[in-house]
Motif scaffolding. Structure first.
Motif: not given
Length: 316
Positions: A105-116, A158-165, A227-235
């Motif tokens: 979901l982060s790849a689709v909504l946040l533009g974070q490409r999945p890594t190996t 919900g976690t990814v959308l919380t980060k996006r918004w 609070r953590g979602i606001g300060r760290l990445t969703a992953t």
């Protein structure tokens, strides 16, 4: 506050959630997943709303409703349904695919490409958790498995959308948590009474269990999580999730007399190692996108003026 402290505080949320299975099966009325979800969400949301004293405005009424539905309104009933229909460990291992959902979901909504590394870490985490609950293998309840998968997908979205918004101007994580818990609880309430009928009679242990779930397990834990979602990445945040089934295993061993085999201990090591690996910063092409934040109107005006002054050369 430094990043390590933020990670540790955020980790307290899944550690607390790891006690949910034991509390549900040992203290709460049987076969009441909707009522249990309601009692966990709505009282906690109203308490935090009274403390925050901030209501959504404009488009945030809709966003709060969506996030409340994903993180609370759908997640709680599905979680408790899986907990009632599956052994605690089995429900946990099915839900441990959450980090893989977030990576996609982060790849689709946040533009974070999945890594190996992120995909491999998610697989190792799920495999480690599966080893921890290996002794719970047996006949699978299809409804319970589907509920566990759906709860993981709902919370991950919900976690990814919380980060996006992000959050609206001047609003902290306490208010954002209050909105979501209240909205989610209000969504669960009519469904609980329609499907399960009147509330069950509650004894002392059940009342204590619900108080614990509403306050420590939900109000405090979700405030730390958002609070953590606001300060760290969703992953990074979602890779703290395996701490929940690991905590459930430790609680089962310490409080319920459940033995831990060498295979389970190896699984705990793998899952914990994956959790730690998930907190390492990504580099180069796999670097996560910058955290989404909301700018105030003054900040937006200042940025616009800066761009007008510097001219078209910097706009390319």
């Amino acid at each position: 506050m430094n990043r390590a402290a933020t990670v540790l505080l955020t980790a307290l949320a899944p550690v607390s959630w790891g006690t949910t299975y034991a509390v549900t099966t040992e203290f709460l009325p049987a076969d009441r997943p909707l009522f249990t979800g309601l009692m966990r969400a709505l009282p906690a949301g109203l308490v935090l709303l009274a403390l925050a004293r901030v209501l959504p405005r404009g488009i945030w009424w809709g966003k709060a409703a969506v996030l409340g539905a994903l993180n609370i309104g759908a997640f709680f009933p599905l979680l408790f349904l899986s907990a009632y229909r599956l052994p605690g460990g089995m429900a946990a291992v099915v839900g441990s695919v959450g980090p893989l959902f977030v990576v996609g979901l982060s790849a689709v909504l946040l533009g974070q490409r999945p890594t190996t590394r992120s995909v491999l870490t998610g697989v190792v985490a799920a495999f480690g958790v599966s080893l921890v609950v290996l002794k719970a293998a047996g006949a699978l309840d299809v409804v319970g498995v589907l509920a566990a998968l759906a709860s993981a997908a709902s919370m991950s979205t919900g976690t990814v959308l919380t980060k996006r918004w992000g959050r609206p101007d001047g609003v902290g994580p306490l208010a954002l948590t209050a909105w979501q818990l209240t909205a989610g609880g209000l969504l669960i309430a009519p469904l609980a009474f329609l499907v399960e009928g009147a509330p069950p009679a509650l004894d002392g242990p059940a009342i204590g269990g619900y108080l614990y779930l509403a306050l420590a397990n939900t109000a405090v834990a979700y405030w730390l999580w958002f609070r953590g979602i606001g300060r760290l990445t969703a992953t990074q945040v979602t890779f703290l999730g395996p701490l929940s089934p690991l905590t459930a295993a430790v609680v089962g061993w310490a409080a319920l007399g459940q033995a831990l085999t060498p295979v389970q201990l190896v699984g705990m090591g793998l899952a914990f190692g994956a959790t730690v690996a998930g907190q390492l910063r990504q580099r180069a092409s796999g670097a996560p996108a910058a955290p989404v934040r909301s700018f105030s109107s003054a900040e937006r005006n200042a940025r616009k003026v800066s761009m007008d002054v510097t001219g078209p050369a910097l706009r390319r």
